[in-house]
Design a protein around this motif. Structure first.
Motif, short mmCIF file in Angstrom:
data_model
loop_
_atom_site.label_atom_id
_atom_site.label_comp_id
_atom_site.label_asym_id
_atom_site.label_seq_id
_atom_site.Cartn_x
_atom_site.Cartn_y
_atom_site.Cartn_z
N LYS A 342 6.84 -3.74 0.67
CA LYS A 342 8.04 -3.84 -0.21
C LYS A 342 8.25 -5.30 -1.00
CE LYS A 342 13.09 -3.23 -0.35
NZ LYS A 342 13.42 -4.85 -0.48
N ARG A 343 7.82 -6.49 -0.01
CA ARG A 343 7.88 -7.77 -0.53
C ARG A 343 6.89 -7.88 -1.73
NH1 ARG A 343 10.84 -11.94 1.16
NH2 ARG A 343 8.83 -13.18 1.15
N TYR A 344 5.57 -7.40 -1.39
CA TYR A 344 4.32 -7.53 -2.23
C TYR A 344 4.83 -6.80 -3.60
CZ TYR A 344 -0.42 -7.52 -3.60
OH TYR A 344 -1.65 -7.39 -4.18
N ALA A 345 5.41 -5.54 -3.58
CA ALA A 345 5.86 -4.83 -4.54
C ALA A 345 6.83 -5.47 -5.71
CB ALA A 345 6.41 -3.50 -4.50
N LYS A 346 7.60 -6.52 -4.99
CA LYS A 346 8.46 -7.02 -6.02
C LYS A 346 7.87 -8.11 -6.74
CE LYS A 346 12.35 -8.52 -4.40
NZ LYS A 346 13.54 -9.20 -3.62
N ASP A 414 11.67 1.90 -6.62
CA ASP A 414 10.73 2.60 -5.82
C ASP A 414 9.30 2.71 -6.33
OD1 ASP A 414 12.35 1.99 -3.52
OD2 ASP A 414 13.26 4.08 -3.74
N LYS A 415 9.00 2.83 -7.56
CA LYS A 415 7.95 3.57 -8.04
C LYS A 415 6.81 2.56 -7.68
CE LYS A 415 5.78 5.59 -12.03
NZ LYS A 415 5.09 6.43 -11.11
N THR A 416 6.75 1.14 -7.94
CA THR A 416 5.76 0.60 -7.75
C THR A 416 5.45 0.30 -6.23
OG1 THR A 416 6.23 -0.85 -9.74
CG2 THR A 416 4.93 -2.02 -8.22
N LEU A 421 2.24 1.50 -1.34
CA LEU A 421 2.47 2.34 -0.18
C LEU A 421 1.26 3.43 0.11
CD1 LEU A 421 3.81 2.57 2.53
CD2 LEU A 421 5.40 4.45 1.46
N VAL A 422 0.84 4.19 -1.02
CA VAL A 422 0.08 5.40 -0.99
C VAL A 422 -1.56 4.53 -1.08
CG1 VAL A 422 1.57 7.04 -2.04
CG2 VAL A 422 -0.17 5.87 -3.43
N THR A 423 -1.53 3.70 -1.76
CA THR A 423 -2.84 2.98 -1.85
C THR A 423 -3.30 2.20 -0.61
OG1 THR A 423 -2.30 2.31 -4.27
CG2 THR A 423 -4.28 1.02 -3.14
N TYR A 424 -2.31 1.84 0.16
CA TYR A 424 -2.34 1.10 1.60
C TYR A 424 -2.85 2.10 2.45
CZ TYR A 424 -1.24 -0.90 6.14
OH TYR A 424 -0.99 -1.21 7.53
N TYR A 425 -2.02 3.25 2.61
CA TYR A 425 -2.43 4.40 3.43
C TYR A 425 -3.91 5.08 3.09
CZ TYR A 425 1.87 4.21 6.37
OH TYR A 425 2.66 3.53 7.16
N ALA A 426 -3.82 5.27 1.80
CA ALA A 426 -5.32 5.75 1.34
C ALA A 426 -6.55 4.92 1.78
CB ALA A 426 -5.15 6.10 -0.08
#
Length: 557
Positions: A342-346, A414-416, A421-426
């Motif tokens: 979340k912090r990275y996304a900000k 939440d979109k970014t 998040l999906v990139t991390y898990y993928a």
């Protein structure tokens, strides 16, 4: 004369009930006699209730007589129901649940009189309704009281009042206030839905915090804490059922903000003393329900705040020796992982909500939908395309979420985060996914698949949809529509948990394009703490404290 003797006999039944509770021998003696006499007992009870409690006819000449009679009815029934056989007969008698419900409704008018020091009618109704978790008994309560609003508002008002005044905590009565909410709420029943529409979850969580505080300062024996233990069970059982089957992240964040995690930690020394099936339901909240919803920014922040508030408390230091240690440790790790993402996304740019574009730009460079104030577009052309592609169907929902500031809002902020998040898990799953696809589909290029990540599962599950597979997730629900990919990347869609009372499931608008297939190792897009040691949770708490210090003052993450 007959009614006087019958009333005296009704009072005497309290003594018989208590004697039956003392030993099995006395129960074997009195139980058959009470069962044989029950039709006459109920007949006189119903007469006293209608003639003198409801109408209060004797209060003119004998003030307080209606309170005395109602107390005699409640106490005699309550003591007799210590016998399971008698309790079954009482519940099966037509009119018994109705009388108990009306006495419960009238309880406040009698409470405080000499014959009503404790709210025993709540205890009686809880005991009778708890006989079976079927809709029939709840329907009988509704038929007697008249409407759902009266039932739910009365139950919730009493629980809130007792919590605010710290009344009856440690007594059977406070447990009854908690239990009546749980016992009236069963799946698919209108009463459950009515409770969920009120702030019942918040009230129940606060009740648990109050019980936790009381049970930890009580120096008495475990048996003397039995009512407090029953209150812990009733409170957590209600939350387990409601948070799992409720309306979604709004319920979860309401409970977190009211102190759910703190209550879980503070009650931890007593989990070994509750039945195993109840512990499984409590554990479910922290192993499945809360982690499942940690895909929403506001919930991630709320969980992280709660964990940080526990830092340095004596109860947390002793948590390691309880069965609550592992669920709490897992939640800490997941919260830290999501908080770092979340912090990275900000610190990243925003992206266009036209799924056929998804250009990254600074937020100030985007156009915003004038209706919902949520969707952002890099141009008017992209806004038109997105409107026709589905934004017209979701715009009103986004507008409602924007105006009400609902924490479950699947909105632009939440979109970014979801893309990362999906990139991390993928990225973490790529080696396994690559191996399985090459084995099952050797002639299909990897970029032709749609990767589906299902965050409704804990941990998230992964599915690669071949180009010719049906557009469904196997449950008849359509999968996210992938974007048009022109540069060989692989589109990713995901399912998010959305709660029981929403139709279908939220399919997040993001469909991030991965360019990771050619990396032979698979990778994480950025470094996260993944250490595991005996002190792992305390290390995680320290990391969380560094990231989000002094939440109470700053209010920001």
């Amino acid at each position: 004369m007959g009614s006087t003797l019958s009333f005296a006999s009704l009072i005497a039944l309290k003594t018989i009930g208590r004697r039956m509770a003392e030993t099995e021998e006395l129960r074997d003696v009195y139980e058959p006699q009470v069962i044989e006499a029950w039709p006459a007992i109920f007949k006189w009870t119903a007469y006293f209730f209608v003639a003198h409690v409801q109408n209060k006819s004797l209060d003119i000449d004998y003030p307080g007589m209606s309170g005395l009679m109602s107390s005699a009815i409640v106490q005699s029934w309550l003591d007799l129901c210590c016998s399971p056989k008698i309790q079954e007969i009482v519940v099966a008698t037509r009119g018994s649940i109705e009388i108990a419900a009306l006495l419960w409704l009238m309880e406040d008018s009698f409470l405080g009189t000499p014959s009503w020091s404790l709210p025993c009618a709540s205890t009686l109704l809880t005991k009778l309704v708890n006989t079976t978790r079927t809709a029939e008994l709840r329907d009988r309560v509704l038929a007697a009281v008249g409407d759902i609003d009266t039932v739910t508002k009365t139950a919730l008002m009493r629980l809130k009042r007792a919590t605010a005044q710290r009344r009856f905590v440690g007594d059977l009565a406070y447990f009854s206030y908690l239990a009546i909410v749980y016992d009236l709420s069963i799946d698919e029943h209108p009463i459950e839905a009515a409770f969920l529409e009120m702030d019942t979850i918040q009230a129940m969580t606060r009740g648990l915090r109050l019980i936790a505080a009381e049970i930890n300062v009580d120096t008495g024996s475990l048996e003397s804490k039995r009512n407090l233990l029953n209150g812990i069970i009733a409170g957590f059982m209600y939350l387990s059922n409601s948070l799992e089957s409720g309306t979604g992240p709004a319920d979860v964040i309401q409970s977190i903000n009211a102190g759910l995690i703190e209550a879980f930690v503070e009650c931890s020394p007593y989990y070994e003393h509750i039945p195993a099936n109840n512990w499984i339901s409590i554990e479910l909240i922290f192993n499945i329900v809360v982690p499942k919803y940690l895909v929403y920014s506001s919930l991630i922040r709320a969980v992280s705040e709660s964990i940080c508030r526990l830092q340095g408390t004596p109860r947390l230091r002793n948590l390691r020796n309880t069965v609550a240690w592992k669920p709490f440790q897992k939640l800490c790790k997941l919260a830290l992982e999501r908080l770092l993402i979340k912090r990275y996304a900000k610190n990243t740019s925003d992206l266009c909500d036209n799924l056929k574009c998804e250009q990254h730009k600074l937020k100030k460079d985007f156009l915003t939908c004038g209706s919902c104030h949520t969707a952002c577009y890099c141009s008017a052309a992209c806004q038109k395309v997105a409107w026709k592609s589905g934004h017209r169907d979701e715009c009103e929902n986004f507008r409602h979420e924007y105006l009400t500031k609902l924490p479950e809002a699947n909105v632009k902020r939440d979109k970014t985060f979801m893309d990362l998040l999906v990139t991390y898990y993928a990225g973490n799953e790529l080696p396994r996914l690559r191996e399985s696809t090459r084995k099952d589909y050797p002639d299909v290029p990897l970029s032709a698949f749609l990767l589906i990540i299902d965050f409704r599962d804990v941990p998230p599950s992964f599915t690669l949809r071949p180009p010719d597979s049906p557009d469904s997730d196997g449950e008849g629900k359509p999968e996210p529509e992938p974007p048009i990919v022109k540069d060989g990347g692989t589109p990713v869609g995901c399912f998010l948990p959305s709660g029981k009372h929403k139709k279908g499931f939220v399919t997040h608008g993001t469909s991030a394009v991965l360019h990771l297939w050619d990396d032979p190792r698979g990778r994480e897009p950025f470094g996260l703490y993944t250490g595991d040691s005996n002190d792992g949770t305390l290390v995680l708490l320290n990391e969380l404290q560094k990231i989000c210090p002094k939440f109470q003052r700053s209010g920001k993450t």
